[in-house]
Each structure stands twice: as structure tokens, then as C-alpha cells.
Design a protein around this motif. Structure first.
Motif, PDB file in Angstrom:
ATOM      1  N   VAL A 141      36.194  16.817 -28.082  1.00  0.00           N
ATOM      2  CA  VAL A 141      35.298  17.934 -27.800  1.00  0.00           C
ATOM      3  C   VAL A 141      33.931  17.702 -28.441  1.00  0.00           C
ATOM      4  N   ILE A 142      33.899  17.033 -29.595  1.00  0.00           N
ATOM      5  CA  ILE A 142      32.615  16.700 -30.223  1.00  0.00           C
ATOM      6  C   ILE A 142      31.852  15.711 -29.356  1.00  0.00           C
ATOM      7  N   ALA A 143      32.558  14.690 -28.859  1.00  0.00           N
ATOM      8  CA  ALA A 143      31.912  13.695 -28.002  1.00  0.00           C
ATOM      9  C   ALA A 143      31.329  14.347 -26.755  1.00  0.00           C
ATOM     10  N   ASP A 144      32.049  15.305 -26.186  1.00  0.00           N
ATOM     11  CA  ASP A 144      31.553  15.991 -24.996  1.00  0.00           C
ATOM     12  C   ASP A 144      30.371  16.881 -25.333  1.00  0.00           C
ATOM     13  N   HIS A 145      30.453  17.581 -26.459  1.00  0.00           N
ATOM     14  CA  HIS A 145      29.381  18.484 -26.868  1.00  0.00           C
ATOM     15  C   HIS A 145      28.081  17.728 -27.124  1.00  0.00           C
TER      16      HIS A 145
ATOM     17  N   ALA B 222      27.274  14.719 -25.859  1.00  0.00           N
ATOM     18  CA  ALA B 222      27.040  13.691 -24.840  1.00  0.00           C
ATOM     19  C   ALA B 222      25.542  13.538 -24.574  1.00  0.00           C
ATOM     20  N   GLY B 223      25.070  12.292 -24.590  1.00  0.00           N
ATOM     21  CA  GLY B 223      23.656  12.023 -24.344  1.00  0.00           C
ATOM     22  C   GLY B 223      22.786  12.092 -25.575  1.00  0.00           C
ATOM     23  N   ILE B 224      23.351  12.534 -26.706  1.00  0.00           N
ATOM     24  CA  ILE B 224      22.595  12.623 -27.959  1.00  0.00           C
ATOM     25  C   ILE B 224      22.696  11.293 -28.705  1.00  0.00           C
ATOM     26  N   GLU B 225      21.568  10.740 -29.110  1.00  0.00           N
ATOM     27  CA  GLU B 225      21.556   9.464 -29.824  1.00  0.00           C
ATOM     28  C   GLU B 225      21.403   9.635 -31.324  1.00  0.00           C
ATOM     29  N   GLU B 226      20.835  10.773 -31.749  1.00  0.00           N
ATOM     30  CA  GLU B 226      20.643  10.997 -33.184  1.00  0.00           C
ATOM     31  C   GLU B 226      20.882  12.456 -33.514  1.00  0.00           C
ATOM     32  N   LEU B 227      21.558  12.666 -34.639  1.00  0.00           N
ATOM     33  CA  LEU B 227      21.969  13.995 -35.077  1.00  0.00           C
ATOM     34  C   LEU B 227      21.363  14.290 -36.438  1.00  0.00           C
ATOM     35  N   LEU B 228      20.891  15.528 -36.621  1.00  0.00           N
ATOM     36  CA  LEU B 228      20.425  15.970 -37.933  1.00  0.00           C
ATOM     37  C   LEU B 228      21.567  16.717 -38.614  1.00  0.00           C
ATOM     38  N   PHE B 229      21.998  16.202 -39.768  1.00  0.00           N
ATOM     39  CA  PHE B 229      23.097  16.819 -40.503  1.00  0.00           C
ATOM     40  C   PHE B 229      22.564  17.621 -41.683  1.00  0.00           C
ATOM     41  N   VAL B 230      23.157  18.803 -41.889  1.00  0.00           N
ATOM     42  CA  VAL B 230      22.774  19.701 -42.985  1.00  0.00           C
ATOM     43  C   VAL B 230      23.924  19.714 -43.992  1.00  0.00           C
ATOM     44  N   PRO B 231      23.763  19.044 -45.153  1.00  0.00           N
ATOM     45  CA  PRO B 231      24.875  18.855 -46.094  1.00  0.00           C
ATOM     46  C   PRO B 231      24.907  19.832 -47.264  1.00  0.00           C
TER      47      PRO B 231
ATOM     48  N   ILE C  64      26.362   7.670 -32.311  1.00  0.00           N
ATOM     49  CA  ILE C  64      25.318   8.625 -32.696  1.00  0.00           C
ATOM     50  C   ILE C  64      24.849   8.327 -34.115  1.00  0.00           C
ATOM     51  N   ARG C  65      23.557   8.179 -34.304  1.00  0.00           N
ATOM     52  CA  ARG C  65      22.977   7.999 -35.625  1.00  0.00           C
ATOM     53  C   ARG C  65      22.863   9.359 -36.321  1.00  0.00           C
ATOM     54  N   VAL C  66      22.960   9.346 -37.633  1.00  0.00           N
ATOM     55  CA  VAL C  66      22.900  10.581 -38.419  1.00  0.00           C
ATOM     56  C   VAL C  66      21.821  10.463 -39.491  1.00  0.00           C
ATOM     57  N   SER C  67      21.011  11.494 -39.594  1.00  0.00           N
ATOM     58  CA  SER C  67      20.069  11.604 -40.710  1.00  0.00           C
ATOM     59  C   SER C  67      20.347  12.918 -41.430  1.00  0.00           C
ATOM     60  N   GLY C  68      20.241  12.884 -42.759  1.00  0.00           N
ATOM     61  CA  GLY C  68      20.456  14.090 -43.555  1.00  0.00           C
ATOM     62  C   GLY C  68      19.163  14.845 -43.737  1.00  0.00           C
ATOM     63  N   VAL C  69      19.173  16.141 -43.485  1.00  0.00           N
ATOM     64  CA  VAL C  69      17.949  16.929 -43.613  1.00  0.00           C
ATOM     65  C   VAL C  69      17.431  16.905 -45.048  1.00  0.00           C
ATOM     66  N   HIS C  70      18.308  16.662 -46.013  1.00  0.00           N
ATOM     67  CA  HIS C  70      17.907  16.653 -47.427  1.00  0.00           C
ATOM     68  C   HIS C  70      17.010  15.467 -47.769  1.00  0.00           C
ATOM     69  N   THR C  71      16.995  14.453 -46.920  1.00  0.00           N
ATOM     70  CA  THR C  71      16.157  13.277 -47.187  1.00  0.00           C
ATOM     71  C   THR C  71      14.744  13.426 -46.625  1.00  0.00           C
ATOM     72  N   ALA C  72      14.503  14.474 -45.856  1.00  0.00           N
ATOM     73  CA  ALA C  72      13.199  14.658 -45.212  1.00  0.00           C
ATOM     74  C   ALA C  72      12.179  15.222 -46.201  1.00  0.00           C
ATOM     75  N   ASP C  73      10.960  14.723 -46.143  1.00  0.00           N
ATOM     76  CA  ASP C  73       9.891  15.286 -46.964  1.00  0.00           C
ATOM     77  C   ASP C  73       9.618  16.734 -46.579  1.00  0.00           C
TER      78      ASP C  73
ATOM     79  N   ALA D 113      12.093  18.451 -35.002  1.00  0.00           N
ATOM     80  CA  ALA D 113      12.187  17.212 -34.227  1.00  0.00           C
ATOM     81  C   ALA D 113      13.619  16.859 -33.844  1.00  0.00           C
ATOM     82  N   ALA D 114      14.599  17.613 -34.336  1.00  0.00           N
ATOM     83  CA  ALA D 114      15.999  17.256 -34.137  1.00  0.00           C
ATOM     84  C   ALA D 114      16.426  17.404 -32.688  1.00  0.00           C
ATOM     85  N   ARG D 115      17.299  16.494 -32.257  1.00  0.00           N
ATOM     86  CA  ARG D 115      17.886  16.565 -30.916  1.00  0.00           C
ATOM     87  C   ARG D 115      19.207  17.315 -30.919  1.00  0.00           C
TER      88      ARG D 115
END
Length: 244
Positions: A23-27, A29-38, A60-69, A77-79
Motif C-alpha cells: 500500500v505504501i508503494a501504491d501511495h 507511486a511516481g515519487i522519487e524523493e520523500l521528505l521525512f519528519v523524524p 525512493i530517496r529520503v531526506s530528513g527535514v531536520h537536516t534542512a537549513d 519543495a517536497a514531493r
């Protein structure tokens, strides 16, 4: 609006998020990068790495919002946005301090960015924090959350256990107490279940245990996976949590 709200992120005998992989893969679908809130856990880097390991299997690539300036710019900018589980009070306080409650709500509501939450992240999708199971280890500015759905959710819902030696309130009793002071439906999501919202459609998914709906004017109602819960999005289900 596109939402995936998981009751839990870990299941017995399964790797992190593996029980909901399809269900995550379907949700996403088409997303290449995800913004994660930890922010629900103290170890932001470790938590983000755990999510990244799972999402890598979906390409899917993941970036943590905590690393953003500038965390708000990162949200803008998140997809797609994923808020993970942990302590809901810590999470909400962190979102409020960084101005992210409004930023995330705007992206999901106005821009249609897919939102995914698990446990505490699912609590964030509700109008308020008031039906979380967590201990208030910190004090947020208010209990007001993202309001992506107009009803409350109780993740990790546990049914009363006949013969239990536990003398505290059952989850059912606590939600009944909530309804004595708040006129808003509460959906108890049992382990292994989730909600998917696509605009005005809302469906229950997951394991056979399903979910239990609590309201002020009826006995609790049982729903099995596949149930259409779109009626919970209707105007009569809404309430003004700011005036509560």
C-alpha cells in the motif's frame, strides 16, 4: 487530498513498515524523493536512516527535514511527506516551533502532495492531539494538529481483555470519556490497519481485525478492511476544534 494513515509502523515478525509495503508503494507511486519528519524520536539521524533503508527498496530517496537549513522551504519543495511515529507531544511541539504545521497542511491540502503518517504521524492528521496514547513528556503550544481529516483517530487501538488483571481504564473507557466532552467521531485503528484518503473517498485497509468507530450518539461500530468510511469526511462529521 492524498493520505495514507497507518496505525503502526512495525508488526511482529516483520521488518519496519514491511506489513504495509504494497500500500505504501501504491501511495507513493511516481515519487522519487520523500521528505521525512523524524521529530517524534530523539535520534533524528538514526530514524531517518531507518526510513531511508525501507524506501530504498521502493526506489525512493529520503531526506530528513531536520537536516534542512530552512525546514519550511524543504516542505515547500517536497514531493511527498512522511511523519513517523514516536511521542506525539514531542512531535507536535517540534512542528509548532519550526512553523511546520501550517507549511505541511498547505502542501497537502492546497498542492495535493501525498502525506503518509504512522502512529504519531497519523495523530498529526487529526484536528487535535487529544486521542493519542502517549505520555505528555513535553508541552506543545496547543493540541491543534494538521486537521487533514475532520475526525479523531486512536492508533494502536486495543480491545478490552476479559479477565485482565490491569485495573486502569481500558482504551474503550478512555475514548468514551473523551466523547463526554468532545462531540467528534473517534476511529480506533487496530494494529496492522490503515486509512487511505483520495479527495472525498476514505477506505479502511489492512488486516482482518479492522477498526472500531466511537461516536456520542451510538454504540461503537465495527468496520472490516475494505470498508468505505467516506461518511466521516462529510460536513456533519466536522467540528470546530478551536472552540472546544
Amino acid at each position: 487530498m492524498k493520505l495514507l494513515l497507518l496505525s503502526n509502523s512495525s508488526a511482529p515478525g516483520r521488518a519496519y513498515l514491511d506489513h504495509a509495503r504494497e500500500v505504501i508503494a501504491d501511495h507513493l507511486a511516481g515519487i522519487e524523493e520523500l521528505l521525512f519528519v523524524p521529530y517524534a524520536l530523539a535520534d533524528h539521524d538514526g530514524y531517518t536512516a531507518k526510513v531511508a533503508s525501507f524506501m530504498d527498496g521502493l526506489g525512493i530517496r529520503v531526506s530528513g527535514v531536520h537536516t534542512a537549513d530552512d525546514p519550511r522551504a524543504a516542505v515547500a519543495a517536497a514531493r511527498a511527506v512522511f511523519i513517523g511515529g514516536g511521542n506525539s507531544f514531542r512531535l507536535l511541539k517540534s512542528l509548532q516551533e519550526r512553523g511546520l504545521t501550517e507549511a505541511i497542511t498547505r502542501r497537502v491540502r492546497q498542492d495535493g502532495v501525498p502525506y503518509m503518517g504512522s502512529s504519531a504521524g497519523t495523530n498529526m492528521a487529526c484536528p487535535t492531539l487529544r486521542t493519542t496514547n502517549d505520555m505528555p513528556i513535553v508541552q506543545p503550544a496547543s493540541f491543534e494538529t494538521l486537521g487533514l481529516v475532520p475526525f479523531q483517530i486512536n492508533p494502536h487501538y486495543l480491545d478490552p481483555q476479559p479477565g485482565s488483571a490491569h485495573m486502569g481504564e481500558t482504551r474503550e473507557e478512555r475514548l468514551t470519556q473523551f466523547l463526554q466532552d468532545n462531540d467528534v467521531p473517534v476511529l480506533g485503528l487496530r494494529e496492522g490497519t490503515w486509512l487511505r484518503r483520495a479527495d472525498d473517498a476514505l477506505e479502511l485497509g489492512g488486516v482482518a481485525a479492522g477498526a472500531r468507530l466511537f461516536t456520542t450518539d451510538a454504540d461503537p461500530a465495527e468496520y472490516a478492511p475494505g470498508a468505505d468510511l467516506s461518511h466521516l469526511l462529510s460536513a456533519r462529521a466536522r467540528f470546530d476544534h478551536r472552540a472546544a
